[in-house]
Motif scaffolding. Structure first.
Motif, PDB file in Angstrom:
ATOM      1  N   LYS A  37      49.694  31.357  52.708  1.00 27.21           N
ATOM      2  CA  LYS A  37      48.308  31.004  53.046  1.00 27.21           C
ATOM      3  C   LYS A  37      48.258  29.834  54.029  1.00 27.21           C
ATOM      4  CE  LYS A  37      44.046  29.267  51.024  1.00 27.21           C
ATOM      5  NZ  LYS A  37      43.441  28.661  49.847  1.00 27.21           N
ATOM      6  N   GLU A  38      49.081  28.812  53.810  1.00 25.56           N
ATOM      7  CA  GLU A  38      49.095  27.646  54.700  1.00 25.56           C
ATOM      8  C   GLU A  38      49.541  28.040  56.115  1.00 25.56           C
ATOM      9  OE1 GLU A  38      50.484  27.591  51.596  1.00 25.56           O
ATOM     10  OE2 GLU A  38      48.958  26.323  50.641  1.00 25.56           O
ATOM     11  N   PHE A  39      50.465  28.982  56.206  1.00 25.53           N
ATOM     12  CA  PHE A  39      50.903  29.495  57.509  1.00 25.53           C
ATOM     13  C   PHE A  39      49.713  30.079  58.260  1.00 25.53           C
ATOM     14  CE2 PHE A  39      52.226  32.834  60.338  1.00 25.53           C
ATOM     15  CZ  PHE A  39      53.360  32.344  60.964  1.00 25.53           C
ATOM     16  N   HIS A  40      48.934  30.917  57.581  1.00 22.77           N
ATOM     17  CA  HIS A  40      47.786  31.563  58.226  1.00 22.77           C
ATOM     18  C   HIS A  40      46.699  30.558  58.600  1.00 22.77           C
ATOM     19  CE1 HIS A  40      49.016  35.733  57.983  1.00 22.77           C
ATOM     20  NE2 HIS A  40      49.600  35.397  56.836  1.00 22.77           N
ATOM     21  N   GLU A  41      46.482  29.561  57.770  1.00 22.76           N
ATOM     22  CA  GLU A  41      45.487  28.532  58.093  1.00 22.76           C
ATOM     23  C   GLU A  41      45.899  27.748  59.332  1.00 22.76           C
ATOM     24  OE1 GLU A  41      45.240  26.342  54.442  1.00 22.76           O
ATOM     25  OE2 GLU A  41      43.920  27.821  53.504  1.00 22.76           O
ATOM     26  N   LEU A  42      47.175  27.377  59.408  1.00 22.97           N
ATOM     27  CA  LEU A  42      47.677  26.638  60.572  1.00 22.97           C
ATOM     28  C   LEU A  42      47.629  27.512  61.820  1.00 22.97           C
ATOM     29  CD1 LEU A  42      48.892  24.062  61.718  1.00 22.97           C
ATOM     30  CD2 LEU A  42      51.158  24.905  61.008  1.00 22.97           C
ATOM     31  N   HIS A  43      48.025  28.769  61.686  1.00 20.12           N
ATOM     32  CA  HIS A  43      47.980  29.704  62.820  1.00 20.12           C
ATOM     33  C   HIS A  43      46.559  29.805  63.361  1.00 20.12           C
ATOM     34  CE1 HIS A  43      47.993  33.499  65.021  1.00 20.12           C
ATOM     35  NE2 HIS A  43      49.322  33.398  65.078  1.00 20.12           N
ATOM     36  N   ARG A  44      45.582  29.955  62.485  1.00 17.60           N
ATOM     37  CA  ARG A  44      44.171  30.067  62.902  1.00 17.60           C
ATOM     38  C   ARG A  44      43.706  28.791  63.609  1.00 17.60           C
ATOM     39  NH1 ARG A  44      42.014  30.712  58.163  1.00 17.60           N
ATOM     40  NH2 ARG A  44      42.729  32.851  58.052  1.00 17.60           N
ATOM     41  N   GLU A  45      44.079  27.648  63.069  1.00 15.04           N
ATOM     42  CA  GLU A  45      43.676  26.364  63.661  1.00 15.04           C
ATOM     43  C   GLU A  45      44.264  26.193  65.062  1.00 15.04           C
ATOM     44  OE1 GLU A  45      44.380  21.639  62.722  1.00 15.04           O
ATOM     45  OE2 GLU A  45      44.354  23.036  61.033  1.00 15.04           O
ATOM     46  N   ILE A  46      45.546  26.487  65.210  1.00 19.86           N
ATOM     47  CA  ILE A  46      46.186  26.360  66.526  1.00 19.86           C
ATOM     48  C   ILE A  46      45.638  27.399  67.491  1.00 19.86           C
ATOM     49  CG2 ILE A  46      48.374  26.508  67.779  1.00 19.86           C
ATOM     50  CD1 ILE A  46      49.749  25.424  65.215  1.00 19.86           C
ATOM     51  N   TRP A  47      45.484  28.640  67.050  1.00 16.78           N
ATOM     52  CA  TRP A  47      45.003  29.705  67.923  1.00 16.78           C
ATOM     53  C   TRP A  47      43.599  29.402  68.447  1.00 16.78           C
ATOM     54  CZ3 TRP A  47      46.670  32.848  71.223  1.00 16.78           C
ATOM     55  CH2 TRP A  47      45.872  33.871  71.734  1.00 16.78           C
ATOM     56  N   ASP A  48      42.756  28.734  67.651  1.00 18.03           N
ATOM     57  CA  ASP A  48      41.417  28.368  68.118  1.00 18.03           C
ATOM     58  C   ASP A  48      41.478  27.510  69.375  1.00 18.03           C
ATOM     59  OD1 ASP A  48      40.093  29.796  66.163  1.00 18.03           O
ATOM     60  OD2 ASP A  48      39.733  28.059  64.874  1.00 18.03           O
TER      61      ASP A  48
END
Length: 81
Positions: A50-61
């Motif tokens: 879950k933390e991987f996906h949250e970080l990915h979303r934050e960076i991708w934004d």
């Protein structure tokens, strides 16, 4: 060690820190995120975290606008050639 990649998932899976550069030619740092995922990491299993996906979303934004700028720059150069 500095590792350069164009693959955001790979960067998060392998790194302790992800630094994002703006689209060139005068690139600059536009983001810097610590990766606080536990080590050792299985680079395939960590992608389910879950933390991987949250970080990915934050960076991708932040990154997606730069990707589009870079794409536009490359198509303009190609059209001018």
């Amino acid at each position: 060690m500095l590792f350069v990649t164009h693959d955001l998932e790979e960067a998060i899976a392998l790194a302790d820190r992800v630094v994002i550069m703006s689209a060139g030619p005068s690139a600059r740092i536009i983001g810097d995120w610590p990766v606080k995922l536990a080590r050792p990491r299985d680079i395939f299993e960590v992608r389910m975290n879950k933390e991987f996906h949250e970080l990915h979303r934050e960076i991708w934004d932040v990154l997606k606008d730069e990707v589009m700028k870079g794409y536009q720059q490359s198509t303009q150069v190609g059209a001018g050639a």
